[in-house]
Design a protein around this motif. Structure first.
Motif, PDB file in Angstrom:
ATOM      1  N   TRP A   1      52.580  24.495  43.909  1.00  0.00           N
ATOM      2  CA  TRP A   1      53.759  25.372  43.865  1.00  0.00           C
ATOM      3  C   TRP A   1      53.756  26.229  42.617  1.00  0.00           C
ATOM      4  O   TRP A   1      54.376  27.280  42.576  1.00  0.00           O
ATOM      5  N   TYR A   2      53.028  25.809  41.563  1.00  0.00           N
ATOM      6  CA  TYR A   2      53.012  26.617  40.341  1.00  0.00           C
ATOM      7  C   TYR A   2      51.787  27.511  40.267  1.00  0.00           C
ATOM      8  O   TYR A   2      51.443  28.011  39.191  1.00  0.00           O
ATOM      9  N   GLN A   3      51.121  27.719  41.425  1.00  0.00           N
ATOM     10  CA  GLN A   3      49.908  28.533  41.429  1.00  0.00           C
ATOM     11  C   GLN A   3      50.134  29.943  40.883  1.00  0.00           C
ATOM     12  O   GLN A   3      49.287  30.490  40.191  1.00  0.00           O
ATOM     13  N   GLU A   4      51.308  30.536  41.183  1.00  0.00           N
ATOM     14  CA  GLU A   4      51.566  31.901  40.725  1.00  0.00           C
ATOM     15  C   GLU A   4      51.588  31.964  39.199  1.00  0.00           C
ATOM     16  O   GLU A   4      51.117  32.933  38.600  1.00  0.00           O
ATOM     17  N   PHE A   5      52.132  30.913  38.548  1.00  0.00           N
ATOM     18  CA  PHE A   5      52.127  30.888  37.083  1.00  0.00           C
ATOM     19  C   PHE A   5      50.690  30.837  36.572  1.00  0.00           C
ATOM     20  O   PHE A   5      50.328  31.544  35.628  1.00  0.00           O
ATOM     21  N   LEU A   6      49.860  29.988  37.218  1.00  0.00           N
ATOM     22  CA  LEU A   6      48.463  29.885  36.796  1.00  0.00           C
ATOM     23  C   LEU A   6      47.779  31.244  36.920  1.00  0.00           C
ATOM     24  O   LEU A   6      47.037  31.666  36.027  1.00  0.00           O
ATOM     25  N   ASP A   7      48.040  31.947  38.037  1.00  0.00           N
ATOM     26  CA  ASP A   7      47.411  33.251  38.254  1.00  0.00           C
ATOM     27  C   ASP A   7      47.804  34.217  37.139  1.00  0.00           C
ATOM     28  O   ASP A   7      46.950  34.903  36.561  1.00  0.00           O
ATOM     29  N   ILE A   8      49.111  34.266  36.823  1.00  0.00           N
ATOM     30  CA  ILE A   8      49.572  35.240  35.829  1.00  0.00           C
ATOM     31  C   ILE A   8      48.991  34.911  34.460  1.00  0.00           C
ATOM     32  O   ILE A   8      48.476  35.788  33.761  1.00  0.00           O
ATOM     33  N   PHE A   9      49.019  33.624  34.073  1.00  0.00           N
ATOM     34  CA  PHE A   9      48.505  33.297  32.738  1.00  0.00           C
ATOM     35  C   PHE A   9      46.992  33.465  32.681  1.00  0.00           C
ATOM     36  O   PHE A   9      46.446  33.823  31.634  1.00  0.00           O
ATOM     37  N   LYS A  10      46.320  33.220  33.813  1.00  0.00           N
ATOM     38  CA  LYS A  10      44.879  33.482  33.815  1.00  0.00           C
ATOM     39  C   LYS A  10      44.599  34.959  33.580  1.00  0.00           C
ATOM     40  O   LYS A  10      43.748  35.323  32.762  1.00  0.00           O
ATOM     41  N   LEU A  11      45.361  35.820  34.273  1.00  0.00           N
ATOM     42  CA  LEU A  11      45.140  37.260  34.107  1.00  0.00           C
ATOM     43  C   LEU A  11      45.398  37.659  32.669  1.00  0.00           C
ATOM     44  O   LEU A  11      44.665  38.466  32.095  1.00  0.00           O
ATOM     45  N   LEU A  12      46.454  37.075  32.052  1.00  0.00           N
ATOM     46  CA  LEU A  12      46.737  37.448  30.664  1.00  0.00           C
ATOM     47  C   LEU A  12      45.659  36.945  29.715  1.00  0.00           C
ATOM     48  O   LEU A  12      45.515  37.469  28.612  1.00  0.00           O
ATOM     49  N   SER A  13      44.891  35.920  30.130  1.00  0.00           N
ATOM     50  CA  SER A  13      43.857  35.387  29.240  1.00  0.00           C
ATOM     51  C   SER A  13      42.531  36.117  29.386  1.00  0.00           C
ATOM     52  O   SER A  13      41.592  35.820  28.670  1.00  0.00           O
ATOM     53  N   LYS A  14      42.444  37.064  30.313  1.00  0.00           N
ATOM     54  CA  LYS A  14      41.167  37.749  30.511  1.00  0.00           C
ATOM     55  C   LYS A  14      41.063  39.023  29.687  1.00  0.00           C
ATOM     56  O   LYS A  14      42.064  39.552  29.216  1.00  0.00           O
ATOM     57  N   ARG A  15      39.845  39.482  29.512  1.00  0.00           N
ATOM     58  CA  ARG A  15      39.655  40.774  28.836  1.00  0.00           C
ATOM     59  C   ARG A  15      39.859  41.887  29.842  1.00  0.00           C
ATOM     60  O   ARG A  15      39.649  41.706  31.028  1.00  0.00           O
ATOM     61  N   ALA A  16      40.271  43.052  29.357  1.00  0.00           N
ATOM     62  CA  ALA A  16      40.570  44.123  30.297  1.00  0.00           C
ATOM     63  C   ALA A  16      39.991  45.436  29.792  1.00  0.00           C
ATOM     64  O   ALA A  16      39.844  45.650  28.601  1.00  0.00           O
ATOM     65  N   THR A  17      39.679  46.301  30.737  1.00  0.00           N
ATOM     66  CA  THR A  17      39.231  47.640  30.382  1.00  0.00           C
ATOM     67  C   THR A  17      40.419  48.583  30.398  1.00  0.00           C
ATOM     68  O   THR A  17      41.393  48.351  31.098  1.00  0.00           O
ATOM     69  N   SER A  18      40.316  49.647  29.635  1.00  0.00           N
ATOM     70  CA  SER A  18      41.374  50.651  29.654  1.00  0.00           C
ATOM     71  C   SER A  18      40.821  51.942  30.238  1.00  0.00           C
ATOM     72  O   SER A  18      39.625  52.190  30.197  1.00  0.00           O
ATOM     73  N   HIS A  19      41.714  52.729  30.833  1.00  0.00           N
ATOM     74  CA  HIS A  19      41.303  54.037  31.340  1.00  0.00           C
ATOM     75  C   HIS A  19      42.094  55.134  30.641  1.00  0.00           C
ATOM     76  O   HIS A  19      42.571  56.046  31.286  1.00  0.00           O
ATOM     77  N   GLY A  20      42.301  54.998  29.366  1.00  0.00           N
ATOM     78  CA  GLY A  20      43.060  56.012  28.650  1.00  0.00           C
ATOM     79  C   GLY A  20      44.483  55.560  28.387  1.00  0.00           C
ATOM     80  O   GLY A  20      44.956  54.588  28.959  1.00  0.00           O
ATOM     81  N   TRP A  21      45.192  56.277  27.497  1.00  0.00           N
ATOM     82  CA  TRP A  21      46.465  55.741  27.014  1.00  0.00           C
ATOM     83  C   TRP A  21      47.573  55.858  28.034  1.00  0.00           C
ATOM     84  O   TRP A  21      48.512  55.076  28.012  1.00  0.00           O
ATOM     85  N   ILE A  22      47.477  56.816  28.983  1.00  0.00           N
ATOM     86  CA  ILE A  22      48.512  56.899  30.011  1.00  0.00           C
ATOM     87  C   ILE A  22      48.472  55.652  30.882  1.00  0.00           C
ATOM     88  O   ILE A  22      49.492  55.089  31.253  1.00  0.00           O
ATOM     89  N   PHE A  23      47.251  55.193  31.164  1.00  0.00           N
ATOM     90  CA  PHE A  23      47.051  53.968  31.949  1.00  0.00           C
ATOM     91  C   PHE A  23      47.733  52.784  31.277  1.00  0.00           C
ATOM     92  O   PHE A  23      48.470  52.032  31.928  1.00  0.00           O
ATOM     93  N   ASP A  24      47.517  52.623  29.955  1.00  0.00           N
ATOM     94  CA  ASP A  24      48.117  51.488  29.250  1.00  0.00           C
ATOM     95  C   ASP A  24      49.618  51.654  29.092  1.00  0.00           C
ATOM     96  O   ASP A  24      50.387  50.723  29.304  1.00  0.00           O
ATOM     97  N   PHE A  25      50.029  52.870  28.707  1.00  0.00           N
ATOM     98  CA  PHE A  25      51.445  53.108  28.438  1.00  0.00           C
ATOM     99  C   PHE A  25      52.273  52.955  29.708  1.00  0.00           C
ATOM    100  O   PHE A  25      53.386  52.412  29.669  1.00  0.00           O
ATOM    101  N   GLY A  26      51.728  53.408  30.846  1.00  0.00           N
ATOM    102  CA  GLY A  26      52.466  53.300  32.106  1.00  0.00           C
ATOM    103  C   GLY A  26      52.778  51.863  32.466  1.00  0.00           C
ATOM    104  O   GLY A  26      53.866  51.563  32.970  1.00  0.00           O
TER     105      GLY A  26
END
Lengths: 192, 303
Positions: B44-69
């Protein structure tokens, strides 16, 4: 009795803190593995029972994802011709780290029944690092699920280091890629 | 009344409560859908695991509008959720709970996401954003007609609408305006992006639409934003049509029932094409909404 008020603060080094955070991250990463399926061969037929009610991959927190950016595992099943290998390398480069590769069937291990074809590469390991192999032509669904559980164990033991190996030996992988494909042009096609 | 720092803290608490509530209920719903398909389903807490996993990963950016949005989307949605009353007696900013606050502030988050997705430069993302805005244009018209009918009857304050429905002699608007209740629920399905109206996500067709270029931390933030958006939309339905709630447990119960019903309907349906979505909303829900508005306002038959 020692007063707690004046107990000297225990100094934790930065490496120690990083390791602890990484272990916490590993807990989340191994319990929520999202797949990007790169299915060119016949092994792909073993995946529907793994996803649906027979083996139910979702109870392990796994599920299919639509794009390489969102995925954690690149699942390569079947033979890789030179054309698909190029796309596979682009896909692998797009995935966000930490990323893992699972190779399904005997084709990515030694070429399988296509080992003498002029258009097919024999060893996937020469081009991108592979974390888990599931051998067989084709492997059972039990074997596929077992491979995923193995990958979870590897993440827990910190031995799923394929993506770090790709960083460290990038020149070697790159050389192999260029040798087979002639030209590998990884770039951001939307902003050039 | 005067607004103090305490009001803002309560507002942030409501947004956080909404996130935790919706994420847990979404996880439970994944379990329910699993059982529906004869599977075991995730924890039942799978969604929490998914969100925290995503926050623990590295990410690419596509420019500041992408991040700011992404930040603008998350901030806009949290700002919207701060105004949401949980029960008829508890909300963060007292009298500032007008329905139109939600209409305006919800747009900030949506536009942030649209801007960010377009900033990635991926054509799938542009198609997804275009489809999302088209779907919005489709469900807003019947939904707004019903809401304006309710506002004509009970005023535009959400607390006022709840108290009107809870007053002796009055009924829930789901029962008092039966056609309106149906239209409201169909529009809610469109807002949530549930299956017949899932056109703008469509993983197999346009590779999850606006989210195509997100990975790692940005996708994690978008997931949090999505959970809070669902909280706002389902809470609006509970307050507008189901008589709100007198205490928090009734609110959670009604919330769970509405979201689960939408999810169950979603899981036995296929996906519309985008033109079918627009034709559908402009045909039956719009006719029902106009008939309901006519009956309620001109004939005065509010059961």
């Amino acid at each position: 009795m020692k007063s707690t008020k004046f107990t000297p603060e225990r100094n934790i080094s930065k490496a120690e803190t990083d390791r602890k955070w990484w272990e916490i991250g590993d807990f989340f990463r191994r319990n929520s593995l999202w797949l990007l399926m790169y299915c060119t061969g016949c092994c792909a037929i073993e995946l529907p029972p793994a996803m649906t009610s027979a083996y139910d991959m979702e109870r392990l927190g796994m599920g299919p994802m639509a794009t390489p950016r969102q995925a954690d595992i690149l699942l390569v099943s079947g033979y890789l011709s030179l054309k698909t290998l190029r796309r596979l390398i682009y896909t692998y480069e797009q995935m966000s780290e930490p990323r893992y590769v699972v190779a399904l069937g005997s084709c990515p291990i030694n070429g399988g029944i296509y080992h003498d074809s002029h258009a097919v590469i024999n060893q996937l390991d020469q081009y991108v690092p592979v974390d888990v192999y599931v051998a067989g032509c084709m492997p059972n669904t039990e074997a596929v699920m077992n491979g995923f559980v193995d990958l979870m164990e590897q993440i827990k033991n910190k031995s799923a280091n394929g993506w770090k190996k790709y960083h460290d030996n990038y020149e070697w992988y790159r050389q192999n890629q260029i040798q087979s494909l002639g030209e590998v042009d990884v770039h951001d096609e939307f902003h050039d | 009344m005067s607004i103090t720092i305490l009001n803002f803290l309560i507002g942030l608490g409501i947004a956080f409560f909404g996130f935790v509530l919706q994420t847990s209920i979404a996880g439970l719903n994944r379990k329910i859908v699993g059982r529906l398909q004869k599977r075991v389903g995730p924890r039942w807490y799978q969604e929490f695991l998914d969100i925290f996993k995503l926050l623990s990963k590295r990410a690419t950016s596509h420019g500041w509008i992408f991040d700011f949005g992404v930040i603008m989307a998350l901030g806009g949605i949290i700002a919207t959720a701060m105004f949401m009353p949980l029960t008829s007696t508890f909300n963060a900013f007292g009298t500032y709970d007008n329905f139109f606050i939600f209409v305006y502030l919800l747009a900030v988050g949506m536009l942030g996401m649209a801007m960010s997705a377009s900033g990635s430069g991926n054509p799938w993302a542009s198609i997804g954003v275009m489809r999302a805005l088209t779907t919005m244009l489709a469900y807003e018209v019947p939904f707004m007609i019903i809401i304006l009918t309710i506002i004509k009857i009970a005023g535009s304050s959400l607390t006022g609408i709840q108290l009107y429905q809870q007053a002796a002699g009055n009924n829930w608007f789901l029962i008092a305006l039966p056609l309106g209740g149906i239209v409201g629920f169909i529009s809610l399905m469109g807002m949530l992006g549930k299956k017949p109206f899932e056109t703008y996500i469509a993983p197999a067709e346009i590779a999850s639409g606006p989210m195509v270029e997100y990975g790692g931390k940005q996708l994690g933030m978008l997931f949090i934003m999505h959970e809070i958006t669902v909280f706002i939309e389902v809470s609006l339905f509970v307050h507008l049509f189901l008589g709100g709630a007198t205490n928090i447990f009734i609110f959670i119960l009604k919330y769970f029932l509405v979201y689960t019903l939408a999810n169950l309907i979603s899981n036995v349906n296929g996906r519309f094409k985008i033109d079918q979505v627009v034709t559908f909303f402009y045909k039956w829900p719009l006719i029902l909404a106009i008939v309901q508005a006519f009956i309620a306002i001109y004939l005065g038959w509010v059961i």
